[in-house]
Design an enzyme around this catalytic site. Structure first.
Site, short mmCIF file in Angstrom:
data_model
loop_
_atom_site.label_atom_id
_atom_site.label_comp_id
_atom_site.label_asym_id
_atom_site.label_seq_id
_atom_site.Cartn_x
_atom_site.Cartn_y
_atom_site.Cartn_z
N LYS A 173 0.84 -1.20 0.00
CA LYS A 173 0.00 0.00 0.00
C LYS A 173 0.87 1.25 0.00
CE LYS A 173 -3.89 1.89 2.74
NZ LYS A 173 -4.72 1.69 3.95
N SER B 146 -9.66 1.57 3.18
CA SER B 146 -8.84 2.35 2.28
C SER B 146 -7.79 1.54 1.52
CB SER B 146 -8.14 3.46 3.07
OG SER B 146 -7.25 2.90 4.02
N SER C 206 -9.58 -0.79 7.44
CA SER C 206 -9.08 -0.64 6.06
C SER C 206 -8.36 -1.84 5.46
CB SER C 206 -8.15 0.57 5.97
OG SER C 206 -8.94 1.71 5.84
#
Ligand code: GLN
Length: 485
Positions: free
Chosen positions: A80, A155, A179
């Protein structure tokens, strides 16, 4: 079946026995990226093909010489974009960090490299990890591989979509309020939020520092255990990191123990999609038939969790994001006359609307006169939520409920209504507030074919029990033919 579709544990075995080469695995994943990325858009940056193949070749050579290639030897892994990678830009999907290239690796990235894993790219996310659909990215729109009209969750939506589309064998995300687990649920894969302090946050760009944890997104429970094995453990560079032994998570995932399962009554009520509820209850039914005891438990303060979370997370974010001022990092507005204008314009132009909303909410909650009414109150209720879990874990080993109230929703459905978006996290934020470990794994599909996630939480530092339960649920679901990615 293409190599890219196999799990990390399967590929690891095949590589180590010489059945396939790392080059073949890497080629299969890179070909899948070429094929699927035009629609899915999981990556902000995929690394250079020739360079990645050269790294795969180097691992193959080592393997041929009989040297140890590490427990992730040659496996392609996505990270990420809020986790720092040395020399590779790390933007948090924000314009304000658009030109930021970290001079160091996050501890998790370093541990992956030491274990022989190969980082293949950085994935899309909601800006600064604020969101539940990846639609708040300042860079691009990621689509759910199961239905491109729908969001992948967020997210860590880029990491979840990459794994679900076989564009990476495994990925890392971060989880402040759900997330990792929520996008895992919406994309039909496994996601873990470790105990707060189990995994180092050094090099994770801070959002809500008392809630943030890095965790794996993988195709099954054994792969999650494998990646957790690599990233867990004490790190002197993170003062909140816990100095405790790391159990053999992979062995735990294979244990067959009859556990007591608690179903929190507050998480099976209003707002829950009936198909999601039924699928989770059916999975619990399989556990019961296999010898587990099922009891009802209560988390009486869970109704306050969204309010508490959004006060604590925004307060911490407003303080953490003060460092983006146009001087220290990233974007600086041009053509300004004085320093105050430089701060104002750099922040106004660099941050997106959701980040600004959170900075304002957090600053308000921390301001003098309101601090006691909001922040202090939220901190007290947060403690009560932890105590609710302690009481629940006196009666059961794990707490099971749906990961999300609904399956993946349509792109654009919730963008006009921040509160509707915040409610996506209703079943996940409590684990962050209490600091306990939790995992989401797929337990079935809706009638329209969308994946459904089942959530298992365990007591503080109880990853061993969490993996035992998750492994067992996964085996029972596979035997019953309920799930296949
Ligand atoms: N969706 C939640 C939020 O917007 C959680 C985000 C996260 O876990 N990073 O804050």
């Amino acid at each position: 079946m293409e190599l890219a579709q196999k799990t990390a544990c399967e590929l690891k075995r095949m590589i180590q026995t010489g059945q396939v080469s790392c080059r073949e695995v890497m080629t299969s994943v890179l070909d899948t990226i070429e094929k699927r990325e035009p629609v899915v858009q999981a990556y902000l940056r995929a690394l250079d093909r020739a360079e990645l193949l050269a790294r795969a070749d180097a691992t193959d050579k080592k393997n041929a010489r009989g040297e140890d290639i590490g427990i992730l030897g040659g496996l392609p892994i996505a990270i990420k974009d809020n986790i720092c990678t040395k020399g590779i830009s790390t933007t948090c999907a924000s314009k304000i960090l658009g030109n930021f290239i970290p001079p160091y690796d996050a501890t998790v990235a370093q541990r992956i490299a030491e274990a022989g894993g190969i980082v293949i790219g950085k994935t899309n996310m909601d800006e600064f990890a604020m969101g539940s659909s990846t639609e708040n990215s300042g860079m691009k729109l990621t689509r759910n591989p199961h239905d491109p009209e729908r969001v992948p969750g967020g997210s860590s939506g880029g990491s979840a979509a990459a794994v679900a589309a076989h564009e990476a064998v495994m990925a890392l995300g971060s989880d402040t309020g759900g997330s990792v687990r929520q996008p895992a649920a919406l994309c039909g894969i496994v996601g873990v939020k470790p105990t707060y302090g189990r995994v180092s946050r050094f090099g994770l760009i801070a959002f809500g520092s008392s809630l943030d944890q890095i965790g794996p997104l993988t195709k099954d429970v054994s792969d999650a255990a494998l990646l957790m094995q690599v990233i867990s453990g004490h790190d002197p560079k993170d003062s909140t990191s816990i100095n405790a032994d790391v159990p053999d998570f992979m062995e735990c995932a294979g244990n067959d123990r009859n556990l007591t399962v608690g179903l929190p009554r507050e998480f099976f009520g209003e707002g829950l999609d009936p198909e999601v509820g039924k699928s989770v209850k059916d999975a619990v039914g399989l556990l019961e038939k296999a010898g587990c005891k099922v009891v009802e438990v209560s988390l009486p303060n869970a109704g306050y969790s969204i309010a508490v979370y959004y006060i604590c997370a925004c307060a911490e974010a407003s303080s953490n994001l003060a460092r983006y001022d146009g001087c220290h990092y990233g974007y600086r507005a041009e053509g300004v006359d004085n320093i105050v204008e430089m701060y104002c314009r750099s922040r106004s132009e660099g941050f997106g609307p959701e980040v600004k909303r959170r900075i304002m909410l957090g600053t308000y909650a921390l301001s003098s006169g309101y601090y006691d009414a909001y922040y202090m109150k939220a901190a007290k209720v947060r403690k009560l939520i932890s105590l609710d879990y302690e009481a629940a874990f006196a009666k059961c080993d794990v707490v099971i409920h749906p990961t999300t109230p609904t399956p993946a929703f349509k792109i654009g459905d919730k963008t006009e209504n921040p509160l509707a978006m915040y409610l996506c996290d209703i079943y996940t934020v409590t684990a962050n507030l209490a600091g306990i470990p939790a995992i989401s794994l797929p337990c079935g599909r809706t009638s329209s074919g969308l994946p459904i996630g089942l959530h298992i939480a365990a007591a503080h530092m109880g990853e061993k029990t969490m993996f035992e339960a998750a492994g067992k649920v996964e085996r029972l679901l596979a035997e019953a033919g309920k799930w296949k990615l």
